[in-house]
Design a protein around this motif. Sequence first.
Motif, short mmCIF file in Angstrom:
data_model
loop_
_atom_site.label_atom_id
_atom_site.label_comp_id
_atom_site.label_asym_id
_atom_site.label_seq_id
_atom_site.Cartn_x
_atom_site.Cartn_y
_atom_site.Cartn_z
N ASP A 42 -5.94 -5.46 -9.19
CA ASP A 42 -6.01 -6.89 -9.51
C ASP A 42 -5.62 -7.13 -10.96
N ALA A 43 -6.11 -6.28 -11.86
CA ALA A 43 -5.81 -6.44 -13.28
C ALA A 43 -4.31 -6.28 -13.57
N LEU A 44 -3.64 -5.49 -12.74
CA LEU A 44 -2.20 -5.28 -12.90
C LEU A 44 -1.35 -6.27 -12.11
N GLY A 45 -2.01 -7.10 -11.31
CA GLY A 45 -1.26 -7.98 -10.41
C GLY A 45 -0.55 -7.19 -9.33
N ALA A 46 -1.17 -6.11 -8.88
CA ALA A 46 -0.53 -5.21 -7.92
C ALA A 46 -1.37 -4.96 -6.68
N ALA A 47 -2.17 -5.94 -6.28
CA ALA A 47 -3.05 -5.77 -5.13
C ALA A 47 -2.29 -5.54 -3.84
N ASP A 48 -1.01 -5.91 -3.81
CA ASP A 48 -0.20 -5.74 -2.61
C ASP A 48 0.32 -4.31 -2.44
N ALA A 49 0.25 -3.48 -3.46
CA ALA A 49 0.83 -2.15 -3.42
C ALA A 49 -0.01 -1.19 -2.58
N VAL A 50 0.65 -0.20 -2.02
CA VAL A 50 -0.02 0.95 -1.42
C VAL A 50 -0.11 1.97 -2.55
N VAL A 51 -1.32 2.53 -2.78
CA VAL A 51 -1.55 3.37 -3.95
C VAL A 51 -1.95 4.79 -3.54
N LEU A 52 -1.36 5.74 -4.23
CA LEU A 52 -1.71 7.15 -4.07
C LEU A 52 -2.42 7.61 -5.34
N LEU A 53 -3.62 8.17 -5.18
CA LEU A 53 -4.37 8.72 -6.31
C LEU A 53 -4.06 10.20 -6.44
N THR A 54 -3.86 10.66 -7.67
CA THR A 54 -3.56 12.08 -7.87
C THR A 54 -4.16 12.57 -9.18
N SER A 55 -4.57 13.82 -9.20
CA SER A 55 -4.98 14.44 -10.45
C SER A 55 -3.81 15.21 -11.07
#
Length: 197
Positions: A42-55
């Motif tokens: 939300d802070a990035l204005g990217a709520a529509d994106a599919v997100v991958l978390l990675t270390s």
Amino acid sequence: MLSWALNRPGYVRARRILWREVRNADLPPDLDVRAWLAAELDALGAADAVVLLTSRDVTSHRSAAVPGAFCLATVGLSNAERVGHRVPRDPSRWGTINLALQLDAPLSDTGLLEALSIATQARTAAVMDLGLRLPGGIATGTGTDCIVVAAPEGGQDYAGLHTDTGEAIGAAVYAAVTAGGQDWMRDVAPRFTPPPA
């Protein structure tokens, strides 16, 4: 798109896929990760994106393009597993394989499902060919892998190994995961201690 991504799993319409690099300090055990990620997006204005978390350091990404398919992958194998076996892990040692696959073929929901299965197969083949030995045998993936397949909406129901689309999927995913895995084996594996048998 079709994936099992944390924030927008299943079949979704989206115009972008994002990677978010995280460290243990970002994800303490009591954190509601979905709520945290939603606030970040939300802070990035990217709520529509599919997100991958990675270390994995996102600058270590690898990509491969063939006619009809493009794959971008980050590959970390510190929590590698052998399918059908599970080994105790220190959560501070988690890694993952994340890949995004973009296809030219206009796929139906059924076609996306088959494309996801071929991408998973290609990921597994690439990891096995790296030869990382675990107590249960050669690694086949990690406990936190995620795959996103994106394609134009259409009526193509098939994306299997006997199709041009399936061949392109296999080639692009295999090449990107192999390159990323070779980087990990060269740069990280010498410091990696596999879990005891």
